[in-house]
Design a protein around this motif. Sequence first.
Motif, mmCIF file in Angstrom:
data_model
loop_
_atom_site.group_PDB
_atom_site.id
_atom_site.type_symbol
_atom_site.label_atom_id
_atom_site.label_comp_id
_atom_site.label_asym_id
_atom_site.label_seq_id
_atom_site.Cartn_x
_atom_site.Cartn_y
_atom_site.Cartn_z
ATOM 1 N N UNK A 168 0.816 -1.216 0.000
ATOM 2 C CA UNK A 168 0.000 0.000 0.000
ATOM 3 C C UNK A 168 0.849 1.266 0.000
ATOM 4 N N UNK A 169 2.018 1.195 0.646
ATOM 5 C CA UNK A 169 2.805 2.424 0.825
ATOM 6 C C UNK A 169 3.567 2.834 -0.432
ATOM 7 N N UNK A 170 3.820 1.900 -1.364
ATOM 8 C CA UNK A 170 4.605 2.258 -2.556
ATOM 9 C C UNK A 170 3.956 1.813 -3.865
ATOM 10 N N UNK A 171 2.727 1.310 -3.805
ATOM 11 C CA UNK A 171 2.081 0.795 -5.014
ATOM 12 C C UNK A 171 2.001 1.811 -6.132
ATOM 13 N N UNK A 172 1.568 3.029 -5.811
ATOM 14 C CA UNK A 172 1.427 4.058 -6.843
ATOM 15 C C UNK A 172 2.787 4.471 -7.404
ATOM 16 N N UNK A 173 3.830 4.443 -6.571
ATOM 17 C CA UNK A 173 5.176 4.794 -7.043
ATOM 18 C C UNK A 173 5.685 3.765 -8.045
ATOM 19 N N UNK A 174 5.405 2.503 -7.790
ATOM 20 C CA UNK A 174 5.840 1.440 -8.694
ATOM 21 C C UNK A 174 5.149 1.568 -10.042
ATOM 22 N N UNK A 175 3.839 1.800 -10.035
ATOM 23 C CA UNK A 175 3.091 1.938 -11.285
ATOM 24 C C UNK A 175 3.580 3.159 -12.055
ATOM 25 N N UNK A 176 3.768 4.272 -11.360
ATOM 26 C CA UNK A 176 4.257 5.487 -12.015
ATOM 27 C C UNK A 176 5.628 5.249 -12.637
ATOM 28 N N UNK A 177 6.477 4.511 -11.939
ATOM 29 C CA UNK A 177 7.826 4.250 -12.450
ATOM 30 C C UNK A 177 7.773 3.434 -13.743
ATOM 31 N N UNK A 178 6.916 2.416 -13.787
ATOM 32 C CA UNK A 178 6.785 1.578 -14.986
ATOM 33 C C UNK A 178 6.335 2.422 -16.179
ATOM 34 N N UNK A 179 5.383 3.329 -15.948
ATOM 35 C CA UNK A 179 4.842 4.137 -17.050
ATOM 36 C C UNK A 179 5.818 5.230 -17.458
ATOM 37 N N UNK A 180 6.399 5.909 -16.505
ATOM 38 C CA UNK A 180 7.312 7.016 -16.828
ATOM 39 C C UNK A 180 8.552 6.530 -17.562
ATOM 40 N N UNK A 181 9.002 5.316 -17.246
ATOM 41 C CA UNK A 181 10.164 4.777 -17.942
ATOM 42 C C UNK A 181 9.783 4.067 -19.241
ATOM 43 N N UNK A 182 8.506 4.125 -19.594
ATOM 44 C CA UNK A 182 8.009 3.544 -20.850
ATOM 45 C C UNK A 182 8.299 2.052 -20.948
ATOM 46 N N UNK A 183 8.172 1.322 -19.827
ATOM 47 C CA UNK A 183 8.277 -0.138 -19.878
ATOM 48 C C UNK A 183 7.096 -0.696 -20.668
ATOM 49 N N UNK A 184 5.890 -0.274 -20.322
ATOM 50 C CA UNK A 184 4.664 -0.423 -21.103
ATOM 51 C C UNK A 184 4.360 -1.832 -21.619
ATOM 52 N N UNK A 185 4.130 -2.781 -20.713
ATOM 53 C CA UNK A 185 3.655 -4.099 -21.131
ATOM 54 C C UNK A 185 2.226 -4.003 -21.672
ATOM 55 N N UNK A 186 1.785 -5.049 -22.343
ATOM 56 C CA UNK A 186 0.434 -5.037 -22.911
ATOM 57 C C UNK A 186 -0.636 -5.010 -21.823
ATOM 58 N N UNK A 187 -0.379 -5.723 -20.727
ATOM 59 C CA UNK A 187 -1.365 -5.844 -19.652
ATOM 60 C C UNK A 187 -0.684 -5.724 -18.297
#
Length: 277
Positions: A125-144
Amino acid sequence: MWDLDYESIREISAVLDSHGLAMSRKFGQNFLLPESIRCRIADLAGNVFGKNVWEIGPGLGALTVQLLKRGAVLTCFEIDHGFARILKDEAFGDERHFFLVEGDALKTMKDVPLRPDVVVGNLPYNVGSLIIADVIERAVLPETMVFTLQKEVVDRMVAKPGSRDYSSFSVLCQLDYVPELAFCIGRRNFFPEPNVDSAVVVMRRKPDVSGSLDRMAFSSLVRTLFSQRRKTVRNNLVQVVGKDDVDRVLDEAGIMPSERAENLSLEELLRLAGRLG
């Protein structure tokens, strides 16, 4: 495959006790017990057979089992050294499609050269949003992507312009994805029981709409616009472009200076970012 009964608090506690481990509040550890829910989450990831799947925060492997049974080529990121030792030495060390990366996922994900097709996780709960933001900002961008998160975080991810929950995080999540609340999970389904209810969100990739967008700059802009929600777009944007240019930029983007960020659509924000270069 390891045959731990993940629905049994007694068996989970016995494994922890035998290794001198305890649940960590620091890492936001809560085990999801019902197998029916874990199967449902794995199904939401789609057909993972032969696909590169990342699992963030596997814990003792309750969801890991489901993904391996479905034929995923699985890379797990686990921050807890004790849990990592169990996963590697006892649970899945003999599984040829299981790979473990030990450490903080926010630091270690960027070092994995193979990009994922799917990302899943019961996120702290304490870092979930940070992890998601990191994946998107770094353009990892999996299909799902499929995540279990605090319910209020999921509400922010799926929020629409004009709603109370709409935020800079909503914009970031919707930049490349269509996030949907799949179902809610009551707190009693976890051990230990958290203080809040959870929800599962599914994020499916859009066709490429962001082009050559500078993601870090866009995120910074959006956070600035939402930084003081009661202020107008003009007043918040002055911090970025200065008083001399702010009215011209807004006019070129077709945005009223008196508007507030919480009412701006993703398309309007992208248009504004385009005018700012």
